[in-house]
Every structure is written in structure tokens, then in C-alpha cells.
Write a protein that holds these residues in place. Structure first.
Motif, PDB file in Angstrom:
ATOM      1  N   ARG A  51       0.845  -1.195   0.000  1.00 25.35           N
ATOM      2  CA  ARG A  51       0.000   0.000   0.000  1.00 25.35           C
ATOM      3  C   ARG A  51       0.885   1.251   0.000  1.00 25.35           C
ATOM      4  N   VAL A  52       0.461   2.245  -0.765  1.00 29.94           N
ATOM      5  CA  VAL A  52       1.198   3.512  -0.853  1.00 29.94           C
ATOM      6  C   VAL A  52       1.040   4.275   0.461  1.00 29.94           C
ATOM      7  N   VAL A  53       2.184   4.646   1.062  1.00 31.48           N
ATOM      8  CA  VAL A  53       2.148   5.482   2.262  1.00 31.48           C
ATOM      9  C   VAL A  53       2.712   6.877   1.985  1.00 31.48           C
ATOM     10  N   GLU A  54       3.418   7.024   0.865  1.00 32.14           N
ATOM     11  CA  GLU A  54       3.944   8.332   0.450  1.00 32.14           C
ATOM     12  C   GLU A  54       4.195   8.281  -1.041  1.00 32.14           C
ATOM     13  N   GLY A  55       3.737   9.323  -1.755  1.00 31.42           N
ATOM     14  CA  GLY A  55       4.026   9.415  -3.163  1.00 31.42           C
ATOM     15  C   GLY A  55       2.769   9.406  -4.016  1.00 31.42           C
ATOM     16  N   PRO A  56       2.971   9.622  -5.291  1.00 27.89           N
ATOM     17  CA  PRO A  56       4.279   9.682  -5.934  1.00 27.89           C
ATOM     18  C   PRO A  56       4.992  10.998  -5.638  1.00 27.89           C
ATOM     19  N   VAL A  57       6.335  10.906  -5.555  1.00 25.43           N
ATOM     20  CA  VAL A  57       7.176  12.089  -5.410  1.00 25.43           C
ATOM     21  C   VAL A  57       8.088  12.162  -6.617  1.00 25.43           C
ATOM     22  N   ARG A  58       8.515  13.366  -6.951  1.00 23.14           N
ATOM     23  CA  ARG A  58       9.408  13.577  -8.098  1.00 23.14           C
ATOM     24  C   ARG A  58      10.823  13.120  -7.773  1.00 23.14           C
ATOM     25  N   ILE A  59      11.499  12.575  -8.784  1.00 25.40           N
ATOM     26  CA  ILE A  59      12.905  12.170  -8.658  1.00 25.40           C
ATOM     27  C   ILE A  59      13.655  12.539  -9.935  1.00 25.40           C
ATOM     28  N   THR A  60      14.964  12.564  -9.846  1.00 21.65           N
ATOM     29  CA  THR A  60      15.815  12.518 -11.033  1.00 21.65           C
ATOM     30  C   THR A  60      16.773  11.355 -10.827  1.00 21.65           C
ATOM     31  N   SER A  61      17.328  10.857 -11.916  1.00 24.07           N
ATOM     32  CA  SER A  61      18.182   9.678 -11.842  1.00 24.07           C
ATOM     33  C   SER A  61      19.432   9.889 -12.692  1.00 24.07           C
ATOM     34  N   GLY A  62      20.160   8.810 -12.924  1.00 22.36           N
ATOM     35  CA  GLY A  62      21.461   8.884 -13.573  1.00 22.36           C
ATOM     36  C   GLY A  62      21.460   9.389 -14.998  1.00 22.36           C
ATOM     37  N   ALA A  63      22.457  10.207 -15.269  1.00 28.54           N
ATOM     38  CA  ALA A  63      22.661  10.747 -16.610  1.00 28.54           C
ATOM     39  C   ALA A  63      23.215   9.659 -17.531  1.00 28.54           C
ATOM     40  N   ARG A  64      23.155   9.908 -18.831  1.00 34.75           N
ATOM     41  CA  ARG A  64      23.704   8.973 -19.813  1.00 34.75           C
ATOM     42  C   ARG A  64      25.158   8.654 -19.453  1.00 34.75           C
ATOM     43  N   GLY A  65      25.472   7.373 -19.429  1.00 37.96           N
ATOM     44  CA  GLY A  65      26.813   6.926 -19.046  1.00 37.96           C
ATOM     45  C   GLY A  65      26.939   6.650 -17.553  1.00 37.96           C
ATOM     46  N   SER A  66      25.991   7.128 -16.774  1.00 35.07           N
ATOM     47  CA  SER A  66      25.948   6.887 -15.324  1.00 35.07           C
ATOM     48  C   SER A  66      24.531   6.497 -14.917  1.00 35.07           C
ATOM     49  N   GLU A  67      23.908   5.659 -15.707  1.00 30.77           N
ATOM     50  CA  GLU A  67      22.507   5.316 -15.500  1.00 30.77           C
ATOM     51  C   GLU A  67      22.265   4.672 -14.144  1.00 30.77           C
ATOM     52  N   THR A  68      21.097   4.942 -13.596  1.00 28.92           N
ATOM     53  CA  THR A  68      20.644   4.273 -12.386  1.00 28.92           C
ATOM     54  C   THR A  68      20.218   2.862 -12.791  1.00 28.92           C
ATOM     55  N   PRO A  69      20.722   1.836 -12.097  1.00 26.72           N
ATOM     56  CA  PRO A  69      20.379   0.468 -12.490  1.00 26.72           C
ATOM     57  C   PRO A  69      18.927   0.130 -12.149  1.00 26.72           C
ATOM     58  N   THR A  70      18.354  -0.769 -12.936  1.00 24.78           N
ATOM     59  CA  THR A  70      17.016  -1.278 -12.638  1.00 24.78           C
ATOM     60  C   THR A  70      17.155  -2.636 -11.956  1.00 24.78           C
ATOM     61  N   GLY A  71      16.119  -3.027 -11.261  1.00 21.03           N
ATOM     62  CA  GLY A  71      16.120  -4.320 -10.591  1.00 21.03           C
ATOM     63  C   GLY A  71      15.619  -4.208  -9.171  1.00 21.03           C
ATOM     64  N   THR A  72      15.819  -5.289  -8.431  1.00 21.49           N
ATOM     65  CA  THR A  72      15.417  -5.345  -7.032  1.00 21.49           C
ATOM     66  C   THR A  72      16.672  -5.327  -6.175  1.00 21.49           C
ATOM     67  N   PHE A  73      16.704  -4.425  -5.214  1.00 21.52           N
ATOM     68  CA  PHE A  73      17.855  -4.202  -4.350  1.00 21.52           C
ATOM     69  C   PHE A  73      17.402  -4.232  -2.894  1.00 21.52           C
ATOM     70  N   THR A  74      18.366  -4.170  -1.998  1.00 22.68           N
ATOM     71  CA  THR A  74      18.082  -4.148  -0.568  1.00 22.68           C
ATOM     72  C   THR A  74      18.771  -2.940   0.051  1.00 22.68           C
ATOM     73  N   VAL A  75      18.052  -2.234   0.916  1.00 26.93           N
ATOM     74  CA  VAL A  75      18.695  -1.130   1.645  1.00 26.93           C
ATOM     75  C   VAL A  75      19.844  -1.735   2.446  1.00 26.93           C
ATOM     76  N   GLN A  76      21.056  -1.184   2.225  1.00 22.68           N
ATOM     77  CA  GLN A  76      22.246  -1.689   2.905  1.00 22.68           C
ATOM     78  C   GLN A  76      22.599  -0.879   4.135  1.00 22.68           C
ATOM     79  N   ARG A  77      22.507   0.440   4.000  1.00 22.64           N
ATOM     80  CA  ARG A  77      22.859   1.315   5.113  1.00 22.64           C
ATOM     81  C   ARG A  77      22.295   2.694   4.854  1.00 22.64           C
ATOM     82  N   LYS A  78      22.349   3.531   5.880  1.00 20.00           N
ATOM     83  CA  LYS A  78      21.875   4.905   5.755  1.00 20.00           C
ATOM     84  C   LYS A  78      22.940   5.833   6.332  1.00 20.00           C
ATOM     85  N   ASP A  79      23.009   7.048   5.789  1.00 27.87           N
ATOM     86  CA  ASP A  79      23.955   8.058   6.282  1.00 27.87           C
ATOM     87  C   ASP A  79      23.308   9.418   6.127  1.00 27.87           C
ATOM     88  N   ARG A  80      22.988  10.035   7.227  1.00 25.83           N
ATOM     89  CA  ARG A  80      22.274  11.323   7.253  1.00 25.83           C
ATOM     90  C   ARG A  80      23.039  12.441   6.540  1.00 25.83           C
TER      91      ARG A  80
END
Length: 142
Positions: A51-80
Motif C-alpha cells: 500500500r502507498v504510504v507516500e508518493g508519488p514524489v518527483r525524482i531525477t536519476s542517472g545521466a547517460r553513461g551513469s545510468e541508475t540500475p534497474t532491478g530489485t535491491f536491498t537497503v544496505q545502510r543509511k547516512d544522514r
């Protein structure tokens, strides 16, 4: 799974509609995702139990040559207050890292593309940071 966080405003969860995205509430990720990023629509959602708890929100992603990968990932860590050594000491506030190459959802400019990360405005980045925890599922679709 998502845990309740005081910094995240209380909202009524709305059902996510998986599959081809056609409406404002349509989410093109599986119900197992805790965050869904749609690169082609430049949108992201926080989900809890499908269930949606927030969103949709706007994003930007990787530029050509530095594309954001697609797929399923896991949050590894956080850094404020992360600062990217690889990107000339660029600030990456509210970073939620999701892959082994240092890519993260984080606060950043929505007027330019990233070096592979997912930029959210600062308010949305704070909300995602507070709601997501190591082990949560991140799905990124094109």
C-alpha cells in the motif's frame, strides 16, 4: 519492513496498483517493495504491505553513461550527512544506500541528473530516510 517513524507524517495507506502505470496511484512494482522508483516517469513511492504510504514524489536519476540500475535491491545502510568522495565531495544528505557501488536515494537537485543515484527533494529524502531501514526492498523499474 517499514517501521513507524516520528519524522514521517501519518498518512492513510492507499492500495498500490501493480502493473503498467496509468493513474496517479498506479505503482509499477511488486507488492513486496518498500520503495518503488519509476525511472521513465521520474517518480517514487514508499510502500508498506503493498500500500502507498507516500508518493508519488518527483525524482531525477542517472545521466547517460551513469545510468541508475534497474532491478530489485536491498537497503544496505543509511547516512544522514554523506559526502561523496567519488563525486568531488558532493553532498548526499539523507542517503539510503541500495547497492554495492555506492548508489543511494538521497536529497539532491531535481533540475539535473545524477551520477547514478536517485535524487529526491530534501523533504522527500528526509521522509524516505526516516521510513526505510537496512533489509528493506528497493525496486527500480524503467
Amino acid at each position: 519492513m517499514l517501521a513507524a517513524a516520528a519524522a514521517v507524517p501519518a498518512v492513510v495507506a492507499q492500495p498500490a496498483v501493480a502493473g503498467p502505470a496509468t493513474g496517479a496511484r498506479s505503482v509499477p512494482c511488486d507488492a513486496t517493495a518498500d520503495v518503488c522508483v519509476d525511472l521513465s516517469r521520474h517518480r517514487a513511492w514508499l510502500l508498506e504491505n503493498g500500500r502507498v504510504v507516500e508518493g508519488p514524489v518527483r525524482i531525477t536519476s542517472g545521466a547517460r553513461g551513469s545510468e541508475t540500475p534497474t532491478g530489485t535491491f536491498t537497503v544496505q545502510r543509511k547516512d544522514r550527512d554523506h559526502v561523496s568522495q567519488e563525486a568531488g565531495n558532493a553532498p548526499m544528505p539523507w542517503s539510503v544506500f541500495f547497492d554495492d557501488d555506492g548508489r543511494a536515494l538521497h536529497g539532491g537537485s531535481l533540475s539535473r541528473q545524477s551520477a547514478g543515484c536517485v535524487h529526491l527533494d530534501d523533504e522527500d529524502a528526509r521522509t524516505f530516510f526516516a521510513a526505510l531501514h537496512p533489509g528493506d526492498e528497493v525496486q527500480i523499474v524503467d
